[in-house]
Scaffold this motif. Structure first.
Motif, PDB file in Angstrom:
ATOM      1  N   CYS A  29      31.843  -5.584  26.083  1.00  0.00           N
ATOM      2  CA  CYS A  29      30.425  -5.447  25.766  1.00  0.00           C
ATOM      3  C   CYS A  29      29.907  -4.240  26.540  1.00  0.00           C
ATOM      4  CB  CYS A  29      29.654  -6.719  26.111  1.00  0.00           C
ATOM      5  SG  CYS A  29      27.919  -6.697  25.562  1.00  0.00           S
ATOM      6  N   LEU A  30      29.021  -4.420  27.515  1.00  0.00           N
ATOM      7  CA  LEU A  30      28.541  -3.325  28.352  1.00  0.00           C
ATOM      8  C   LEU A  30      29.203  -3.385  29.726  1.00  0.00           C
ATOM      9  CD1 LEU A  30      24.675  -3.308  27.672  1.00  0.00           C
ATOM     10  CD2 LEU A  30      26.466  -2.047  26.480  1.00  0.00           C
ATOM     11  N   THR A  31      29.437  -2.218  30.316  1.00  0.00           N
ATOM     12  CA  THR A  31      30.011  -2.162  31.657  1.00  0.00           C
ATOM     13  C   THR A  31      28.923  -2.404  32.702  1.00  0.00           C
ATOM     14  OG1 THR A  31      29.608   0.209  31.943  1.00  0.00           O
ATOM     15  CG2 THR A  31      31.658  -0.446  30.839  1.00  0.00           C
ATOM     16  N   HIS A  32      29.349  -2.567  33.937  1.00  0.00           N
ATOM     17  CA  HIS A  32      28.412  -2.750  35.035  1.00  0.00           C
ATOM     18  C   HIS A  32      27.469  -1.551  35.147  1.00  0.00           C
ATOM     19  CE1 HIS A  32      26.904  -3.877  39.025  1.00  0.00           C
ATOM     20  NE2 HIS A  32      27.115  -2.608  39.380  1.00  0.00           N
ATOM     21  N   ASN A  33      28.017  -0.345  35.069  1.00  0.00           N
ATOM     22  CA  ASN A  33      27.198   0.862  35.191  1.00  0.00           C
ATOM     23  C   ASN A  33      26.234   1.011  34.028  1.00  0.00           C
ATOM     24  OD1 ASN A  33      28.298   1.629  37.632  1.00  0.00           O
ATOM     25  ND2 ASN A  33      29.869   2.945  36.709  1.00  0.00           N
ATOM     26  N   GLU A  34      26.668   0.621  32.853  1.00  0.00           N
ATOM     27  CA  GLU A  34      25.787   0.709  31.679  1.00  0.00           C
ATOM     28  C   GLU A  34      24.632  -0.272  31.792  1.00  0.00           C
ATOM     29  OE1 GLU A  34      29.232   2.210  28.536  1.00  0.00           O
ATOM     30  OE2 GLU A  34      28.685   0.076  28.695  1.00  0.00           O
ATOM     31  N   CYS A  35      24.890  -1.442  32.338  1.00  0.00           N
ATOM     32  CA  CYS A  35      23.806  -2.409  32.579  1.00  0.00           C
ATOM     33  C   CYS A  35      22.804  -1.843  33.592  1.00  0.00           C
ATOM     34  CB  CYS A  35      24.375  -3.732  33.081  1.00  0.00           C
ATOM     35  SG  CYS A  35      25.288  -4.682  31.840  1.00  0.00           S
ATOM     36  N   LYS A  36      23.333  -1.198  34.615  1.00  0.00           N
ATOM     37  CA  LYS A  36      22.464  -0.586  35.622  1.00  0.00           C
ATOM     38  C   LYS A  36      21.652   0.546  35.015  1.00  0.00           C
ATOM     39  CE  LYS A  36      22.569   1.400  40.287  1.00  0.00           C
ATOM     40  NZ  LYS A  36      23.428   1.826  41.425  1.00  0.00           N
ATOM     41  N   SER A  37      22.275   1.350  34.161  1.00  0.00           N
ATOM     42  CA  SER A  37      21.566   2.446  33.496  1.00  0.00           C
ATOM     43  C   SER A  37      20.465   1.908  32.590  1.00  0.00           C
ATOM     44  CB  SER A  37      22.545   3.280  32.668  1.00  0.00           C
ATOM     45  OG  SER A  37      23.491   3.922  33.498  1.00  0.00           O
TER      46      SER A  37
ATOM     47  N   ILE B 196      37.750 -15.724  23.118  1.00  0.00           N
ATOM     48  CA  ILE B 196      37.531 -16.180  24.489  1.00  0.00           C
ATOM     49  C   ILE B 196      37.161 -15.010  25.399  1.00  0.00           C
ATOM     50  CG2 ILE B 196      38.646 -17.193  26.514  1.00  0.00           C
ATOM     51  CD1 ILE B 196      40.327 -18.896  24.566  1.00  0.00           C
ATOM     52  N   VAL B 197      37.927 -13.910  25.277  1.00  0.00           N
ATOM     53  CA  VAL B 197      37.679 -12.736  26.118  1.00  0.00           C
ATOM     54  C   VAL B 197      36.312 -12.124  25.825  1.00  0.00           C
ATOM     55  CG1 VAL B 197      38.427 -10.373  26.597  1.00  0.00           C
ATOM     56  CG2 VAL B 197      40.130 -12.196  26.418  1.00  0.00           C
ATOM     57  N   LEU B 198      35.988 -12.002  24.539  1.00  0.00           N
ATOM     58  CA  LEU B 198      34.728 -11.358  24.156  1.00  0.00           C
ATOM     59  C   LEU B 198      33.525 -12.235  24.509  1.00  0.00           C
ATOM     60  CD1 LEU B 198      33.624  -8.825  22.882  1.00  0.00           C
ATOM     61  CD2 LEU B 198      33.783  -9.916  20.639  1.00  0.00           C
ATOM     62  N   LYS B 199      33.673 -13.524  24.346  1.00  0.00           N
ATOM     63  CA  LYS B 199      32.583 -14.438  24.710  1.00  0.00           C
ATOM     64  C   LYS B 199      32.274 -14.310  26.197  1.00  0.00           C
ATOM     65  CE  LYS B 199      31.113 -19.281  24.234  1.00  0.00           C
ATOM     66  NZ  LYS B 199      30.717 -19.561  25.620  1.00  0.00           N
ATOM     67  N   GLU B 200      33.305 -14.245  27.008  1.00  0.00           N
ATOM     68  CA  GLU B 200      33.113 -14.085  28.448  1.00  0.00           C
ATOM     69  C   GLU B 200      32.459 -12.743  28.769  1.00  0.00           C
ATOM     70  OE1 GLU B 200      35.754 -14.015  32.609  1.00  0.00           O
ATOM     71  OE2 GLU B 200      36.673 -14.636  30.708  1.00  0.00           O
ATOM     72  N   ALA B 201      32.858 -11.683  28.053  1.00  0.00           N
ATOM     73  CA  ALA B 201      32.280 -10.355  28.283  1.00  0.00           C
ATOM     74  C   ALA B 201      30.798 -10.341  27.940  1.00  0.00           C
ATOM     75  CB  ALA B 201      33.023  -9.314  27.448  1.00  0.00           C
ATOM     76  N   TYR B 202      30.420 -11.003  26.855  1.00  0.00           N
ATOM     77  CA  TYR B 202      29.009 -11.031  26.456  1.00  0.00           C
ATOM     78  C   TYR B 202      28.188 -11.885  27.414  1.00  0.00           C
ATOM     79  CZ  TYR B 202      28.734  -8.227  22.268  1.00  0.00           C
ATOM     80  OH  TYR B 202      28.684  -7.151  21.412  1.00  0.00           O
ATOM     81  N   GLU B 203      28.737 -12.991  27.854  1.00  0.00           N
ATOM     82  CA  GLU B 203      28.015 -13.824  28.821  1.00  0.00           C
ATOM     83  C   GLU B 203      27.832 -13.090  30.148  1.00  0.00           C
ATOM     84  OE1 GLU B 203      30.333 -17.365  29.011  1.00  0.00           O
ATOM     85  OE2 GLU B 203      29.375 -18.285  27.241  1.00  0.00           O
ATOM     86  N   GLN B 204      28.851 -12.335  30.550  1.00  0.00           N
ATOM     87  CA  GLN B 204      28.771 -11.569  31.796  1.00  0.00           C
ATOM     88  C   GLN B 204      27.705 -10.472  31.680  1.00  0.00           C
ATOM     89  OE1 GLN B 204      32.121  -8.924  33.050  1.00  0.00           O
ATOM     90  NE2 GLN B 204      32.209 -10.255  34.854  1.00  0.00           N
ATOM     91  N   THR B 205      27.646  -9.808  30.545  1.00  0.00           N
ATOM     92  CA  THR B 205      26.638  -8.767  30.338  1.00  0.00           C
ATOM     93  C   THR B 205      25.236  -9.367  30.339  1.00  0.00           C
ATOM     94  OG1 THR B 205      28.150  -7.361  29.074  1.00  0.00           O
ATOM     95  CG2 THR B 205      25.791  -7.020  28.730  1.00  0.00           C
ATOM     96  N   GLN B 206      25.053 -10.485  29.661  1.00  0.00           N
ATOM     97  CA  GLN B 206      23.737 -11.133  29.641  1.00  0.00           C
ATOM     98  C   GLN B 206      23.307 -11.506  31.056  1.00  0.00           C
ATOM     99  OE1 GLN B 206      23.841 -14.414  26.710  1.00  0.00           O
ATOM    100  NE2 GLN B 206      25.374 -13.207  25.626  1.00  0.00           N
ATOM    101  N   ASP B 207      24.243 -12.033  31.832  1.00  0.00           N
ATOM    102  CA  ASP B 207      23.926 -12.433  33.202  1.00  0.00           C
ATOM    103  C   ASP B 207      23.550 -11.223  34.050  1.00  0.00           C
ATOM    104  OD1 ASP B 207      23.918 -14.611  35.242  1.00  0.00           O
ATOM    105  OD2 ASP B 207      25.499 -13.387  36.143  1.00  0.00           O
ATOM    106  N   ARG B 208      24.274 -10.125  33.892  1.00  0.00           N
ATOM    107  CA  ARG B 208      23.962  -8.913  34.651  1.00  0.00           C
ATOM    108  C   ARG B 208      22.571  -8.380  34.317  1.00  0.00           C
ATOM    109  NH1 ARG B 208      29.724  -5.790  33.755  1.00  0.00           N
ATOM    110  NH2 ARG B 208      30.829  -6.641  35.567  1.00  0.00           N
ATOM    111  N   LEU B 209      22.242  -8.374  33.035  1.00  0.00           N
ATOM    112  CA  LEU B 209      20.936  -7.857  32.622  1.00  0.00           C
ATOM    113  C   LEU B 209      19.797  -8.719  33.158  1.00  0.00           C
ATOM    114  CD1 LEU B 209      21.628  -6.817  28.908  1.00  0.00           C
ATOM    115  CD2 LEU B 209      21.486  -5.346  30.924  1.00  0.00           C
ATOM    116  N   LYS B 210      19.978 -10.019  33.132  1.00  0.00           N
ATOM    117  CA  LYS B 210      18.918 -10.915  33.593  1.00  0.00           C
ATOM    118  C   LYS B 210      18.706 -10.837  35.103  1.00  0.00           C
ATOM    119  CE  LYS B 210      19.368 -14.256  29.812  1.00  0.00           C
ATOM    120  NZ  LYS B 210      19.707 -15.649  29.432  1.00  0.00           N
ATOM    121  N   LYS B 211      19.751 -10.438  35.826  1.00  0.00           N
ATOM    122  CA  LYS B 211      19.659 -10.378  37.284  1.00  0.00           C
ATOM    123  C   LYS B 211      19.483  -8.952  37.815  1.00  0.00           C
ATOM    124  CE  LYS B 211      22.499 -14.510  38.052  1.00  0.00           C
ATOM    125  NZ  LYS B 211      23.753 -15.047  38.654  1.00  0.00           N
TER     126      LYS B 211
END
Length: 425
Positions: free
Chosen positions: A57-65, A139-154
């Protein structure tokens, strides 16, 4: 609808706004957030569908950007070139985005990120999950999307302030005037586009009065027939009653991040007598006759049905009903603002389903006071968690706008008017 830069319709964005959001104010804010998201995707050449094939999905840096971009005003972002967007969101940017002279408040930026996170959840559920054949990739993609959502919310910690003056509720006198009109003169409010009395007049009147009790618009279409018990109404989740998979636009109870836990939205209401009478009239004069026309009961046990005797399938049907009602109220001058100090730049009050919920909450505190015990009872009635600060917002609003309405006097007069109207029938 949202568009690509070339003018083509951005279908995933547009479908999300149409299917998921009823409140026009929320839809507008979400569309602005998605425009910011689109600028990031376009400038960094990010294709979510292509990344899905790679389990990303989105990387850590992309979420920060993206978080940094949300601090800027949309008009400014729209004028930037792709190259400039990349530069401003890179680690080489001259200044932190939240330190900009015209930076938006953290709460505003955070709400944009939350809206984008909600969209990504929708995109995963509607566009990706149903079409992925590989279980491992799912499974992998679901985890990636959940991780991105969590990063954006926090990514941004919003300020604690949530000012009571932003509550979009009707003044108590106008709220009671609206109830009176709905109870006594429904024929003047619930009409077809051609000006004839609506075939669902009793249903629509009952739904509006349930909204005046403080029930969320989406939850109204979720009510089961068994939930209505004389003067009580249970508010609980019934999505399992619907045949097949629940669509994203189906009217359902508002829950938390997971449907596997009980929600504070589940509660029991003691209804006003005029709401009870309206529901009984609907059952007697519309619901039962509609079901009697068909050999098979198609209601699935839901209370409010369409003209075919089926459950209301989409929240947009409820939204459209409130929209038509708002137009009639405006025509009759019931939404005129006058000299209301909370809306100095408007001539008419906004009207949609949630306005009645906000109005009911404000009125509840105005009648019962703002003591701690009342605030706690309010959490139960309106479906908020015990940790919620929402009641205090309404308490502040009630204290700053005491209308001096006598509830008992209003109730007794309304009952007398209803009795007089029935004698004349």
């Amino acid at each position: 609808m949202l568009l690509h830069d070339d003018g083509a319709i951005h279908y995933p964005f547009s479908k999300y706004l149409t299917d998921e959001l009823d409140n026009p104010h929320t839809r507008e804010k979400a569309s602005q957030a998605l425009r910011i998201f689109y600028r990031l995707l376009a400038s960094h050449n990010i294709e979510l569908a292509v990344r899905a094939l790679e389990g990303r999905c989105l990387t850590h840096n992309e979420c920060k950007s993206l978080a940094g971009l949300c601090y800027r005003k949309l008009k400014e972002i729209e004028l930037l070139s792709n190259r400039k967007v990349v530069l401003l969101t890179s680690a080489m940017a001259d200044i932190e985005p939240d330190k900009l002279p015209k930076a938006l408040q953290p709460n505003t930026a955070r709400k944009s990120l939350i809206a984008i996170a909600d969209y990504l959840k929708f995109y995963w559920e509607v566009f990706l999950d149903p079409h992925i054949r590989s279980e491992n990739l799912r499974i992998v993609l679901k985890e990636a999307y959940e991780q991105t959502q969590d990063r954006l919310k926090k990514a941004i910690h919003g300020t604690k302030q949530n000012h009571h003056l932003t509550i979009r509720s009707l003044p108590s006198r106008r709220f009671l005037e609206l109830i009176r009109k709905v109870v006594l003169e429904p024929e003047s409010l619930f009409l077809t586009a051609g000006g004839k009395t609506s075939a669902t007049l009793y249903r629509d009147r009952a739904m509006v009065l349930v909204a005046c009790e403080g029930v969320r618009p989406g939850a109204i279409g979720n009510i089961a027939r068994a939930d209505f018990r004389e003067k009580y109404l249970a508010i609980q989740d019934h999505r399992r009653r619907r045949e097949g998979r629940t669509t994203t636009g189906a009217p359902v109870l508002k829950l938390g991040d997971t449907t596997r836990i009980n929600s504070a939205s589940e509660t029991m209401l003691t209804l006003y007598p005029f709401t009870t009478d309206a529901i009984n009239d609907y059952i007697r004069f519309e619901r039962d006759p509609i079901l009697a026309k068909h050999q098979r009961n198609r209601s699935l046990g839901f209370l409010f049905l369409n003209e075919k005797g089926e459950p209301i399938k989409h929240r947009s049907s409820i939204t459209a009903m409130f929209k038509r009602l708002g137009e009639r109220l405006a025509q009759q001058g019931l939404l005129d603002i006058g000299n209301d100090p909370y809306f100095p730049d408007q001539s008419q009050y906004e009207f949609y389903g949630y306005v009645l919920r906000h109005s009911a909450a404000s009125f509840f505190l105005e009648m019962k006071g703002t003591e701690d015990g009342v605030l706690d009872s309010m959490k139960t009635r309106f479906g908020w968690t015990m940790e919620s600060s929402q009641p205090q917002r309404y308490a502040n609003r009630a204290l700053s706008d005491q209308a001096g309405v006598d509830l008992m006097q209003f109730y007794e007069q309304l009952i007398a008017d209803v009795a007089a109207a029935r004698e004349m029938e």
